[in-house]
Design a protein around this motif. Structure first.
Motif, PDB file in Angstrom:
ATOM      1  N   GLY A  86       5.287  10.386  -7.567  1.00  0.00           N
ATOM      2  CA  GLY A  86       6.083   9.906  -6.447  1.00  0.00           C
ATOM      3  C   GLY A  86       5.216   9.099  -5.491  1.00  0.00           C
ATOM      4  O   GLY A  86       4.076   9.485  -5.207  1.00  0.00           O
ATOM      5  N   SER A  87       5.747   7.982  -4.986  1.00  0.00           N
ATOM      6  CA  SER A  87       5.003   7.116  -4.081  1.00  0.00           C
ATOM      7  C   SER A  87       5.881   6.711  -2.908  1.00  0.00           C
ATOM      8  O   SER A  87       7.088   6.506  -3.067  1.00  0.00           O
ATOM      9  N   LEU A  88       5.254   6.550  -1.762  1.00  0.00           N
ATOM     10  CA  LEU A  88       5.908   6.030  -0.563  1.00  0.00           C
ATOM     11  C   LEU A  88       5.036   4.900  -0.051  1.00  0.00           C
ATOM     12  O   LEU A  88       3.874   5.113   0.307  1.00  0.00           O
ATOM     13  N   GLY A  89       5.578   3.659  -0.039  1.00  0.00           N
ATOM     14  CA  GLY A  89       4.753   2.507   0.268  1.00  0.00           C
ATOM     15  C   GLY A  89       5.378   1.532   1.238  1.00  0.00           C
ATOM     16  O   GLY A  89       6.547   1.653   1.620  1.00  0.00           O
ATOM     17  N   TYR A  90       4.547   0.542   1.603  1.00  0.00           N
ATOM     18  CA  TYR A  90       4.979  -0.490   2.556  1.00  0.00           C
ATOM     19  C   TYR A  90       4.350  -1.813   2.136  1.00  0.00           C
ATOM     20  O   TYR A  90       3.142  -1.886   1.860  1.00  0.00           O
ATOM     21  N   ASP A  91       5.166  -2.868   2.071  1.00  0.00           N
ATOM     22  CA  ASP A  91       4.674  -4.198   1.712  1.00  0.00           C
ATOM     23  C   ASP A  91       3.935  -4.811   2.898  1.00  0.00           C
ATOM     24  O   ASP A  91       4.551  -5.163   3.918  1.00  0.00           O
ATOM     25  N   LEU A 103       0.857  -1.181   0.000  1.00  0.00           N
ATOM     26  CA  LEU A 103       0.000   0.000   0.000  1.00  0.00           C
ATOM     27  C   LEU A 103       0.892   1.228   0.000  1.00  0.00           C
ATOM     28  O   LEU A 103       1.904   1.271   0.724  1.00  0.00           O
ATOM     29  N   SER A 104       0.539   2.235  -0.808  1.00  0.00           N
ATOM     30  CA  SER A 104       1.394   3.414  -0.897  1.00  0.00           C
ATOM     31  C   SER A 104       0.565   4.685  -0.973  1.00  0.00           C
ATOM     32  O   SER A 104      -0.564   4.688  -1.474  1.00  0.00           O
ATOM     33  N   ALA A 105       1.134   5.763  -0.431  1.00  0.00           N
ATOM     34  CA  ALA A 105       0.601   7.105  -0.632  1.00  0.00           C
ATOM     35  C   ALA A 105       1.259   7.674  -1.886  1.00  0.00           C
ATOM     36  O   ALA A 105       2.441   7.441  -2.146  1.00  0.00           O
ATOM     37  N   LYS A 106       0.494   8.452  -2.647  1.00  0.00           N
ATOM     38  CA  LYS A 106       0.953   8.821  -3.982  1.00  0.00           C
ATOM     39  C   LYS A 106       0.584  10.265  -4.296  1.00  0.00           C
ATOM     40  O   LYS A 106      -0.488  10.752  -3.897  1.00  0.00           O
TER      41      LYS A 106
END
Length: 412
Positions: A349-354, A334-337
């Protein structure tokens, strides 16, 4: 009414000469495609020079363990560019800060040709105004994205010390902030600072990459800039109304990557696998169109990575590679975009976590930076770069996507 029709009327007596002469004054000329393009866009060519400082990092090769025996600290780069931009007074120019885009070529040196070669590159670029300081002076930004070649890269056993660049072709990524000054109708100059990154996105190991911080100067020549119009008051006084809305994106991508083996306590001298391992995935992203230049939202990211959980064992015939089970090669994140939207291009640009991890010891936190080119109001092409924990390269992402919903395009 065309001139030929008027000539016919005059010759038959239907229209007298005075009417004919008056009509000739008011009949519009047919505009060629070339004239129309010249009227719509301002075209320019530019030359630039950059002189930068290289970030050495922890690499012994960059710090002096190379054929020259000295640290690789400096880069000199020279570029030529062609670009175009919407004419002043158009809605695109006013609403998006006079954006411009085009194609460029550079040649450079790190002053260690025997260790790194003499890199050259071909790239796309886009820039725009951030702030107006005076009618002639502005503060601008520009990004560049392309491919670079001419590298003297790692090879075993010919060039084993180079643990920075592992392939003959590498990505070229640059961001520049600069002051732009208009000298005359045709000429302009600029000066600023830029940050550059070279790497291959883990398609070949080693891939530590090179980072450079530079000072840059440039000069432009404009072919068809209307000087009086450039300094005249803006033609659009009020901005058109903007409609906030939702858009939805589905994107699939594919690429390949290399892997590094743990060869400690083994007779294997080369830790680099030098194999093409498939990486693929898709994402679904609901995005809220916050403004003309900004979309924000989230993304559900599925990935398949053949290098996850890869192991090896020694046999009498050499090394045997043992891939993980198919389910262990998959991950779901899930990522913020956020999207920065401009004419023709979008930077994402995305910042995510598995939340579901596959095999192996890859960090669960990931970051994605991507450049998208709109093929139509719904379809786009994307090339992205995925990293882990802001420092470990993961893979490239060559993709195609489909966007739907009310907020599918930038608004004029």
């Amino acid at each position: 009414m065309e001139y030929a029709e008027l000539d016919t009327l005059a010759s038959t007596g239907v229209a007298d000469t005075s009417v004919y002469d008056k009509a000739k004054v008011w009949v519009p000329q047919v505009e060629s495609d070339l004239d129309r393009m010249k009227r719509r866009f301002t075209h320019f060519i530019a030359a630039e020079a950059s002189f930068g400082r290289v970030a050495l990092g922890q690499s012994s090769f960059m710090r002096g363990d190379n054929s020259k025996g000295t640290a690789i600290t400096n880069q000199s780069l020279y570029a030529v560019k062609y670009g175009f931009q919407a004419r002043r007074g158009t809605s695109q120019s006013i609403l998006y800060g006079a954006p411009y885009q085009g194609l460029g070529f550079f040649s450079s040196t790190f002053h260690h040709p025997q260790d790194l070669g003499t890199p050259w590159g071909l790239y796309l670029f886009q820039g725009a105004r951030i702030a107006i300081i005076t009618p002639r002076l502005s503060f601008n930004y520009e990004w560049k994205f392309g491919m670079s070649g001419g590298w003297h890269h790692y090879s075993y056993p010919d060039n084993p010390a180079n643990d920075i660049i592992g392939s003959p072709l590498n990505a070229y990524i640059n961001t520049t902030f600069y002051i732009n000054y208009i000298i005359s109708k045709h000429w302009g100059v600029s000066a600023g600072i830029s940050a550059t990154h070279y790497s291959n996105g883990n398609t070949r190991t080693p891939n530590r990459g090179i980072n450079v911080l530079s000072g840059t100067i440039g000069m432009r020549y404009y072919f068809n800039r209307d000087f009086d119009r450039y300094f005249s008051p803006r033609n659009i006084i009020t901005r058109p109304p903007f409609m906030r809305s939702m858009s939805y994106e589905i994107m699939g991508y594919a690429s390949w990557k290399d892997a590094i083996l743990d060869t400690s306590n083994t007779p294997v001298e080369n830790p680099y696998l030098n194999k093409k391992l498939l990486v693929a995935g898709f994402s679904f992203s609901p995005m809220y169109v916050l403004g003309r230049k900004v979309r924000v939202g989230g993304s559900l990211d599925f990935s398949y990575d053949k290098s996850r959980g890869l192991s090896y064992e020694h046999t009498r015939y050499g090394i045997k590679y043992v891939p993980a089970a198919p389910r262990d090669r998959m991950a779901l994140g899930l990522s913020a975009k956020v999207d920065f939207v401009m004419p023709y291009f979008t930077i994402t640009g995305s910042l995510g976590y598995d939340i579901i991890e596959g095999a192996g010891n890859m960090p669960p936190t990931y970051q994605i930076i991507a450049l998208r080119f709109d093929l139509s109001s719904h379809f786009f092409f994307s090339i992205g770069y995925k990293a882990r924990q802001f420092q470990y390269p993961d893979n490239l992402m060559w993709g195609m996507g489909f966007r739907f919903g009310r907020g599918t395009r930038y608004q004029l």
